[in-house]
Motif scaffolding. Sequence first.
Motif, PDB file in Angstrom:
ATOM      1  N   LEU A  14       0.819  -1.206   0.000  1.00 40.98           N
ATOM      2  CA  LEU A  14       0.000   0.000   0.000  1.00 40.98           C
ATOM      3  C   LEU A  14       0.860   1.266   0.000  1.00 40.98           C
ATOM      4  O   LEU A  14       0.738   2.088  -0.894  1.00 40.98           O
ATOM      5  CB  LEU A  14      -0.993  -0.040   1.167  1.00 40.98           C
ATOM      6  CG  LEU A  14      -2.087   1.025   1.160  1.00 40.98           C
ATOM      7  CD1 LEU A  14      -2.991   0.874  -0.059  1.00 40.98           C
ATOM      8  CD2 LEU A  14      -2.935   0.914   2.434  1.00 40.98           C
ATOM      9  N   PRO A  15       1.757   1.416   0.975  1.00 39.62           N
ATOM     10  CA  PRO A  15       2.640   2.584   0.899  1.00 39.62           C
ATOM     11  C   PRO A  15       3.788   2.401  -0.098  1.00 39.62           C
ATOM     12  O   PRO A  15       4.426   3.393  -0.475  1.00 39.62           O
ATOM     13  CB  PRO A  15       3.178   2.722   2.323  1.00 39.62           C
ATOM     14  CG  PRO A  15       3.030   1.378   2.947  1.00 39.62           C
ATOM     15  CD  PRO A  15       1.897   0.693   2.257  1.00 39.62           C
ATOM     16  N   GLY A  16       4.083   1.178  -0.513  1.00 36.42           N
ATOM     17  CA  GLY A  16       5.085   0.978  -1.559  1.00 36.42           C
ATOM     18  C   GLY A  16       6.474   0.583  -1.079  1.00 36.42           C
ATOM     19  O   GLY A  16       7.431   0.684  -1.844  1.00 36.42           O
ATOM     20  N   ASP A  17       6.615   0.096   0.132  1.00 33.02           N
ATOM     21  CA  ASP A  17       7.940  -0.305   0.614  1.00 33.02           C
ATOM     22  C   ASP A  17       8.442  -1.574  -0.081  1.00 33.02           C
ATOM     23  O   ASP A  17       7.757  -2.600  -0.074  1.00 33.02           O
ATOM     24  CB  ASP A  17       7.878  -0.604   2.119  1.00 33.02           C
ATOM     25  CG  ASP A  17       7.606   0.626   2.947  1.00 33.02           C
ATOM     26  OD1 ASP A  17       8.568   1.339   3.269  1.00 33.02           O
ATOM     27  OD2 ASP A  17       6.413   0.878   3.256  1.00 33.02           O
ATOM     28  N   ASN A  18       9.626  -1.483  -0.635  1.00 28.30           N
ATOM     29  CA  ASN A  18      10.289  -2.648  -1.250  1.00 28.30           C
ATOM     30  C   ASN A  18       9.513  -3.262  -2.420  1.00 28.30           C
ATOM     31  O   ASN A  18       9.705  -4.421  -2.742  1.00 28.30           O
ATOM     32  CB  ASN A  18      10.580  -3.754  -0.226  1.00 28.30           C
ATOM     33  CG  ASN A  18      11.815  -3.452   0.602  1.00 28.30           C
ATOM     34  OD1 ASN A  18      12.643  -2.617   0.194  1.00 28.30           O
ATOM     35  ND2 ASN A  18      11.954  -4.118   1.732  1.00 28.30           N
ATOM     36  N   VAL A  19       8.643  -2.492  -3.036  1.00 29.25           N
ATOM     37  CA  VAL A  19       7.982  -3.012  -4.224  1.00 29.25           C
ATOM     38  C   VAL A  19       8.830  -2.623  -5.433  1.00 29.25           C
ATOM     39  O   VAL A  19       9.438  -3.457  -6.077  1.00 29.25           O
ATOM     40  CB  VAL A  19       6.534  -2.498  -4.352  1.00 29.25           C
ATOM     41  CG1 VAL A  19       5.911  -3.045  -5.633  1.00 29.25           C
ATOM     42  CG2 VAL A  19       5.723  -2.933  -3.143  1.00 29.25           C
ATOM     43  N   VAL A  20       8.881  -1.322  -5.680  1.00 30.54           N
ATOM     44  CA  VAL A  20       9.741  -0.842  -6.756  1.00 30.54           C
ATOM     45  C   VAL A  20      10.978  -0.172  -6.162  1.00 30.54           C
ATOM     46  O   VAL A  20      12.084  -0.316  -6.650  1.00 30.54           O
ATOM     47  CB  VAL A  20       8.964   0.137  -7.664  1.00 30.54           C
ATOM     48  CG1 VAL A  20       9.894   0.857  -8.627  1.00 30.54           C
ATOM     49  CG2 VAL A  20       7.889  -0.637  -8.436  1.00 30.54           C
ATOM     50  N   HIS A  21      10.750   0.550  -5.068  1.00 30.21           N
ATOM     51  CA  HIS A  21      11.848   1.275  -4.433  1.00 30.21           C
ATOM     52  C   HIS A  21      12.234   0.615  -3.127  1.00 30.21           C
ATOM     53  O   HIS A  21      11.372   0.153  -2.382  1.00 30.21           O
ATOM     54  CB  HIS A  21      11.412   2.722  -4.178  1.00 30.21           C
ATOM     55  CG  HIS A  21      10.859   3.381  -5.403  1.00 30.21           C
ATOM     56  ND1 HIS A  21      11.641   3.688  -6.483  1.00 30.21           N
ATOM     57  CD2 HIS A  21       9.591   3.734  -5.737  1.00 30.21           C
ATOM     58  CE1 HIS A  21      10.882   4.223  -7.433  1.00 30.21           C
ATOM     59  NE2 HIS A  21       9.634   4.263  -7.011  1.00 30.21           N
ATOM     60  N   ALA A  22      13.534   0.575  -2.854  1.00 25.34           N
ATOM     61  CA  ALA A  22      14.018   0.015  -1.597  1.00 25.34           C
ATOM     62  C   ALA A  22      13.408   0.822  -0.451  1.00 25.34           C
ATOM     63  O   ALA A  22      13.273   2.042  -0.538  1.00 25.34           O
ATOM     64  CB  ALA A  22      15.534   0.078  -1.543  1.00 25.34           C
TER      65      ALA A  22
END
Lengths: 301, 422
Positions: free
Chosen positions: B187-195
């Motif tokens: 949801l917040p985007g941790d470790n999906v595309v950006h470290a």
Amino acid sequence: MTIMTGLSQLDVLEAESIHVMREVAAEFERPGLLFSGGKDSIVMLHLAQKAFWPARIPFPLVHVDTGHNFDEVLAFRDRRVAEIGARLVVAKVQDDIDAGRVREVPGGLRNPLQTTTLLRAIEEGRYDAVFGGARRDEEKARAKERFFSFRDAFGQWDPKNQRPELWNLYNGKHAPGEHIRVFPLSNWTELDVWRYIAREGIAVPEIYYAHDREVFERDGMLLGVTEHSMPREGETVTTRVVRYRTVGDASCTGAVASPARTPDEVVDEVAATRVTERGATRADDRASEAAMEDRKKAGYF
Amino acid sequence: MSDLLRFATAGSVDDGKSTLIGRLLYDSKSVFTDQLESVERTSADRGDDYTNLALLTDGLRAEREQGITIDVAYRYFSTPVRSFIVADTPGHVQYTRNMVTGASTADLALVLVDARKGVLEQTRRHAALSALLRVPHLVLAVNKMDLVGYDDAVFDDVVTQFAAVAEELRSRFGSLPEVTAIPMAALPGDNVVHASENMRWYDGPALLEHLEQVSVERDHGEQRPARFPVQYVIRPMSTERPDYRGYAGTMASGTLRVGDEVVALPSGRRTTVAGIDTFDGPLDAAVARQAVTVRLATELDVSRGDMLVAADAPPATVSTLQATVCWMADAPLRAGSRVLLKHTTRTVKAMVTGLTERLDVASLGSESVEELRLNDIGRVSLRTASPLAVDVYADDRTTGAFILLDEATGNTLGAGMVDAVA
Ligand SMILES: Nc1nc2c(ncn2[C@@H]2O[C@H](COP(=O)(O)OP(=O)(O)O)[C@@H](O)[C@H]2O)c(=O)[nH]1
């Protein structure tokens, strides 16, 4: 002579499409390939040439003609058909209008009317498999479409009752009167299509590349001035540098402002684009979020 | 030159699968603004208090209305190094059927767990199906780390739980996908595309980086003995090439070179490869996944459904086989059932001669049963009306796979993987 090591993404997509086309040629009696002169059908035709070389393509091409054509696209269609010595069957929406099978809304779009003509063409040609150039990335309802998509005797698609498709094993079983729509480009994206056009040096109608055109703005789209799309009062005509991303019904297909004059420039542009080709240029798809699903269920491409 | 990775996603309802895929598409800039606008509109109409990226993947109206995903959907995105095809397999109805379908072509399985819940029965199922389908790589995505305070102890605990499952799978299936565990918050985007800045204790790659780097070169059977199922015979009968006869097909595995000695199965006749043709010119060799046309040195009676194979390492040619079958039809499969079996390019009549056990994909135990029902997986013995050249699925995901069809309705009934030939 070359040895290939490590297949690129385009190599894999190409091989997959060729595999699908050969399965159809081997398992069906009367396939037909929908050819409109648009870029997806052009790529499909190129793949068919590869699939059966050095023999000719073992099925006819079928064009569902809305009558709302871009001249450049029709000319391209005829040139290409002559070059490869293929057989072209043209099914005209106008004939269905004249026969009263469909009614044209004055000033309306012809895309929705095409379903009747397409199904008539399939029936008249007794096609048991029909190749279409649709891609799963085009639209959300298409994302669930199979390579081999079963259609009942009325040409209808039942999205909730599709055959599972595993490995590269395709199921073409159908009863007389039913048919299978086959989408060899299922796994291609718009960008893949353009990269492939660039890599293979495939010719496409010149209106896919930047050119000067008299256009007017309607519903946020740039429509070219043609006999099928005339400016209404209050719409001003200007000459701009544009190109087309899709070349469907000329009355509702918009151009985009673009300086891209070569395949490579188009590749770069598409890679950077943030709007889908349908959203940018197709008035009919904007009607509702479920517009495509409804049309597909009824037998549309 | 960018290559292609196909992956399948699996997760229990609400683990965040749709959000994760939406995030991958969004952060890799594969979501177009008009798609996003439509999702924002729908989200607002439904009264969601944030833009629900999960809506990007619900394509059919019934899915949007019910807020669930019904059928496998395919998604596409690319980065400068790789293009990706995502088979998004929903977890609700038809779970097994969907996941088996998605996994059949996958190079990698992405299995989601909710960090708060850890490894559940569903996780065991997903991992077991990945192992059964011989998906070479598995990512254990430990999601919603934000809800456990980005705590490394929670992540470690989930990894330990999964290691136990992996061990069981290894002993049951004899092999296991290569596993990589990644802590993330979709949801917040941790470790999906950006470290992630929030999990400095984790020094592995973010998901996208891993997807870009994972090596799939050896997974496509290029090192295996050559297998070339003949799809279509090309005979131009033109004045230019009056006698041309080529066998068109896709290399299932291995490498075929001009001059190689091959055997045509099931006939067993030997000859050599005289040429490998393509529209773009002749090749010295063809490798797995390439679609080519093979010419043979001697005129053999070869047609669609035959297989050209490496003469020194042919597969078994059999009319009886044992297989693991995933049943996908409403009417059950029983001993004595008659079906059509499509294996590579050959479709033959077949009869179920025995049905021994049903596999419980969660417990990995098995029980003896009389029939296989929708979404069951079981051990089946089959006899075919004419011989097939088959490999064991564990060795070859192409020549060891088949589908079962209903002769009367034409429907696809099930998917099979060859366990043993006898
Ligand atoms: N806090 C938090 N919530 C998440 C995360 N990922 C997903 N969710 C929420 O979990 C719920 C289910 O997510 P969804 O993607 O629909 O799950 P699916 O059923 O697996 O597709 C939604 O309310 C999401 O917003 C995450 O990383 N952190």
